[in-house]
Design a protein around this motif. Structure first.
Motif, PDB file in Angstrom:
ATOM      1  N   HIS A 110      49.599  21.043 114.893  1.00  0.00           N
ATOM      2  CA  HIS A 110      49.508  20.019 113.840  1.00  0.00           C
ATOM      3  C   HIS A 110      49.926  20.565 112.462  1.00  0.00           C
ATOM      4  O   HIS A 110      50.566  19.855 111.682  1.00  0.00           O
ATOM      5  CB  HIS A 110      48.054  19.512 113.811  1.00  0.00           C
ATOM      6  CG  HIS A 110      47.754  18.503 112.766  1.00  0.00           C
ATOM      7  ND1 HIS A 110      47.897  17.146 112.960  1.00  0.00           N
ATOM      8  CD2 HIS A 110      47.300  18.631 111.482  1.00  0.00           C
ATOM      9  CE1 HIS A 110      47.545  16.498 111.860  1.00  0.00           C
ATOM     10  NE2 HIS A 110      47.178  17.373 110.946  1.00  0.00           N
ATOM     11  N   HIS A 114      53.030  19.268 110.084  1.00  0.00           N
ATOM     12  CA  HIS A 114      53.015  18.814 108.681  1.00  0.00           C
ATOM     13  C   HIS A 114      54.243  19.381 107.954  1.00  0.00           C
ATOM     14  O   HIS A 114      54.874  18.699 107.151  1.00  0.00           O
ATOM     15  CB  HIS A 114      51.739  19.286 107.980  1.00  0.00           C
ATOM     16  CG  HIS A 114      50.603  18.304 108.048  1.00  0.00           C
ATOM     17  ND1 HIS A 114      50.707  17.017 107.564  1.00  0.00           N
ATOM     18  CD2 HIS A 114      49.344  18.425 108.534  1.00  0.00           C
ATOM     19  CE1 HIS A 114      49.549  16.386 107.749  1.00  0.00           C
ATOM     20  NE2 HIS A 114      48.711  17.217 108.345  1.00  0.00           N
ATOM     21  N   SER A 135      45.682  19.679 103.098  1.00  0.00           N
ATOM     22  CA  SER A 135      45.143  18.519 103.823  1.00  0.00           C
ATOM     23  C   SER A 135      43.629  18.520 103.716  1.00  0.00           C
ATOM     24  O   SER A 135      43.041  19.305 102.966  1.00  0.00           O
ATOM     25  CB  SER A 135      45.595  18.580 105.279  1.00  0.00           C
ATOM     26  OG  SER A 135      44.876  19.577 105.949  1.00  0.00           O
ATOM     27  N   ASP A 302      48.301  12.220 107.932  1.00  0.00           N
ATOM     28  CA  ASP A 302      48.464  12.422 109.371  1.00  0.00           C
ATOM     29  C   ASP A 302      49.274  11.287 109.995  1.00  0.00           C
ATOM     30  O   ASP A 302      48.980  10.112 109.777  1.00  0.00           O
ATOM     31  CB  ASP A 302      47.086  12.519 110.044  1.00  0.00           C
ATOM     32  CG  ASP A 302      46.456  13.878 109.787  1.00  0.00           C
ATOM     33  OD1 ASP A 302      47.136  14.749 109.215  1.00  0.00           O
ATOM     34  OD2 ASP A 302      45.289  14.054 110.161  1.00  0.00           O
TER      35      ASP A 302
HETATM   36 ZN    ZN Z   1      46.807  16.748 108.898  1.00  0.00          ZN
END
Ligand code: ZN
Ligand code: KG4
Length: 334
Positions: A110, A114, A135, A302
């Motif tokens: 993840h 990003h 984040s 996200d």
């Molecule tokens: Zn994230």
């Protein structure tokens, strides 16, 4: 032709996206509102909402992309880092879909995704570049040498930047997630109205927990003297807090750019939606002749488009995983 279905379910957003030959055709996001009143994400509620949302979200992404599900060549999913229950829903769906259609599975980190959101649209950064990823769960400065070759050169030693926004919002009685609200009120406030301390942390690492404590004491002290303090000063408090969070981030980013002599500078993650950070990084970029890269708003928070684009680049490298793959709540970036 390569058609990739991307699935994102690390935290409180259920998202699905279709990427065909490196181009995004849909990016459907179901945001969970059940957490608003709790001031943070409740993991068990998040996984239940993912279960409700995952099938309609994927169906919507396929419909918007105007393809048939049989045209999908591979399924890419967020393997982590994230919440165990949330990850399990996305991974189980990805596995079942891949098994049913007899197509390969692609695992995606993840945090790498990003950063790879910068490869969705032009202008795309050239390697190497530095990326400040900010984040709700992470704050990192990453040296990106290639799509999947990344080095962590700085990170938070306690809270993430997004957490600093969210916890401040909670102290001020604002709902979750607090970042966008603080950003909104900050735009009408004076960033120099109140002063909060800048932590001293060596190297390119960050710390936000001291700031959170100082905001808490500041608000408690002033509210004792004047019960309407928050109400009367909301815009100035938000602007001053945002100003300090942004300066903490940008001072480290500036120092790391000097040391590495890299002038391609990118920002990623939910907090990169922040207007103060976006303006600040643009100004620094002009000062130092950086090439600054900021993704479109919908690719900052996200989303599954970043998973699908990362999946597409792994697909080109035949980088697949088996049905025995399991979620990773923690997963280093490099
Ligand atoms: Zn994230
Ligand atoms: O990347 P993201 O969507 O999810 C995680 O992987 O954590 O980031 C969510 C974080 C939250 O902390 C939210 O408050 C913050 O990003 N955020 C913002 C803004 N929009 C989202 N923070 C400051 N200003 C914003 N405009």
């Amino acid at each position: 032709m390569a058609t990739i279905l991307g699935i994102e379910s690390t935290c409180d957003e259920t998202s699905a996206s279709i990427c065909i030959d490196g181009k995004i055709y849909s990016n459907t996001i179901a945001t969970q509102s059940v957490h608003e009143k709790f001031g943070g994400v409740i993991p068990e509620l998040a996984s239940r909402a993912h279960q409700q949302n995952i099938i309609p979200t994927v169906e919507q992404a396929i419909k918007e992309a105007k393809i048939h599900k049989n045209e999908i060549d591979a399924v890419a999913f967020s393997r982590g880092p994230g919440l165990m229950g949330s990850l399990l829903v996305g991974i189980s769906f990805a596995k079942a879909f891949a098994l049913a259609k007899n197509i390969p599975l692609i695992e995606v980190n993840h945090m790498q995704a990003h950063i790879l959101a910068h490869f969705i649209e032009d202008p795309k950064p050239s390697f190497p570049f530095l990326c400040l990823t900010v984040s709700g769960g992470h704050t990192q400065i990453v040296k990106v040498n290639d799509y999947f070759s990344m080095e962590l050169i700085g990170q938070t030693i306690d809270d993430a930047a997004g957490e600093a926004f969210d916890k401040t919002a909670k102290i001020l009685g604002l709902s979750y997630p607090g970042g966008p609200l603080i950003d909104k009120y900050a735009q009408q406030g004076n960033p120099l109205a109140f002063s909060f301390p800048e932590p001293r942390v060596p190297g390119f690492d960050f710390s936000f927990s001291g700031l959170k404590t100082s905001i808490l004491y500041f608000v408690q002290k002033n509210t004792n003297e004047n019960p309407n303090f928050i109400e009367n000063n909301l815009a100035d408090i938000c602007a001053s807090v945002q100003n300090r969070i942004v300066s903490i981030l940008l001072n480290k980013l500036e120092a790391s750019a000097f040391q590495t002599e890299i002038k391609n500078i990118a920002v990623a993650g939910g907090v990169s939606a922040n207007s103060g950070l976006r303006n600040g990084i643009k100004q620094l970029g002009e000062k130092h002749s950086w090439n600054v890269f900021i993704p479109k708003f919908e690719y900052c928070t996200d989303n599954a488009a970043m998973i699908a684009i990362a999946g597409y680049h792994k697909f080109l490298q035949n980088d697949f995983v088996g049905q025995d793959v399991t979620p990773l709540t923690r997963w280093a970036i490099g």
